[in-house]
Enzyme design. Sequence first.
Site, PDB file in Angstrom:
ATOM      1  N   HIS A 159      -3.116  -6.216  -6.772  1.00  0.00           N
ATOM      2  CA  HIS A 159      -3.914  -7.460  -6.832  1.00  0.00           C
ATOM      3  C   HIS A 159      -5.369  -7.152  -7.227  1.00  0.00           C
ATOM      4  O   HIS A 159      -6.316  -7.511  -6.523  1.00  0.00           O
ATOM      5  CB  HIS A 159      -3.842  -8.212  -5.492  1.00  0.00           C
ATOM      6  CG  HIS A 159      -4.149  -9.680  -5.617  1.00  0.00           C
ATOM      7  ND1 HIS A 159      -3.484 -10.651  -4.911  1.00  0.00           N
ATOM      8  CD2 HIS A 159      -5.051 -10.345  -6.381  1.00  0.00           C
ATOM      9  CE1 HIS A 159      -3.973 -11.846  -5.223  1.00  0.00           C
ATOM     10  NE2 HIS A 159      -4.932 -11.686  -6.123  1.00  0.00           N
ATOM     11  N   ARG A 204       0.005 -15.638  -8.984  1.00  0.00           N
ATOM     12  CA  ARG A 204       0.399 -15.488  -7.586  1.00  0.00           C
ATOM     13  C   ARG A 204       1.841 -14.993  -7.552  1.00  0.00           C
ATOM     14  O   ARG A 204       2.649 -15.362  -8.417  1.00  0.00           O
ATOM     15  CB  ARG A 204       0.323 -16.838  -6.843  1.00  0.00           C
ATOM     16  CG  ARG A 204      -1.086 -17.308  -6.537  1.00  0.00           C
ATOM     17  CD  ARG A 204      -1.776 -16.442  -5.480  1.00  0.00           C
ATOM     18  NE  ARG A 204      -3.116 -16.907  -5.201  1.00  0.00           N
ATOM     19  CZ  ARG A 204      -4.230 -16.358  -5.699  1.00  0.00           C
ATOM     20  NH1 ARG A 204      -4.161 -15.313  -6.493  1.00  0.00           N
ATOM     21  NH2 ARG A 204      -5.417 -16.836  -5.375  1.00  0.00           N
TER      22      ARG A 204
HETATM   23  C1  GLV Z   1      -7.517 -13.684  -6.886  1.00  0.00           C
HETATM   24  O1  GLV Z   1      -6.344 -13.664  -6.865  1.00  0.00           O
HETATM   25  C2  GLV Z   1      -8.294 -14.875  -7.016  1.00  0.00           C
HETATM   26  O2  GLV Z   1      -7.752 -15.959  -6.872  1.00  0.00           O
HETATM   27  O3  GLV Z   1      -9.506 -14.741  -7.289  1.00  0.00           O
END
Ligand code: GLV
Length: 310
Positions: free
Chosen positions: A273, A225
């Site tokens: 991401h 994160r």
């Molecule tokens: C992505 O960041 C997840 O938590 O799957």
Amino acid sequence: MPTLLFKSEVNSAHDWKQALQSTMPELEVRVWPEAGDRGDIKYALIWTPIGDVLHTLPNLEVVFSLGAGVDHLLQQEGLRRDVPIVRMVDPALTQGMSEYLLFHVLRYHRHMSEYVVQQRETRWQQLPQDVAHTQHIGIMGLGVMGADVAGKLAALDFTVAGWSRRPKSLPGVQCFHGEGQLRTFLRDTHILICLLPLTPQTKFIINQHTLAALPRGAWVINVARGAHVNEDDLLAALESGHIAGATLDVFADEPLPASHSFWGHPAVTVTPHIASLTNPRTAAAHIVANIHRHQHGEPLTNVVDWEKGY
Ligand code: GLV
């Protein structure tokens, strides 16, 4: 037994609905906001926070996270401690994460980021090729994903260490744990990977002090994160050359604002991401297996522990 599905960012509700129903045809999937009679809903499938909806589902029995990390989900309004939350653990999601990490470790190990620059400058220069064993990879977070990539890196003959909150033991991996062993773990790490869950204890764990504890020229890869990293501290460490480069898939602010200095930084690789995306086709099997367990009164797997925060 109706299930309420909330849209995920990447996959359309249609893909999820199709994947769930082909795995379990008798499952009735309703896609928010078409909830029908809310008293019918037993299961909710959620990725991003959904506002004040859960309060309105009186017979909700299980919440399924469509992603692996649940930090944002735990902020969700209306969650009840007596309704279990199930994390997404899917071998395909784990495999995707390992692929991303192997790719970037190999990229750093084989100097690809330098060769890309050399090509741009039409410069022919051979750099030393180290044996994998001399490269120390440090993985913070030894959950399902951390353990998988640790094993795969060890199989490629890298020297692999791991750090976790509680003691763990993994074949071929030197395991460290707790605050007391963090510095020792960092001291020998050439490539640091962050795969930790985000909790109050791990927020900003990558900061000026932990970065300074890494050897000069270390690389940082964050796929957990954004809030694990103090971004200003990382930029300062890159500026000073103490950190050679960083691969960042997650950010404090997503989408990463166009004005952010990470975008144009020569030593930073930015990805949006995507280190590992949940695939409805494979993930549906995990959700359905847990629905079957729930219906047969068996314990659910991968249930979030509220105290630990993951
Ligand atoms: C992505 O960041 C997840 O938590 O799957």
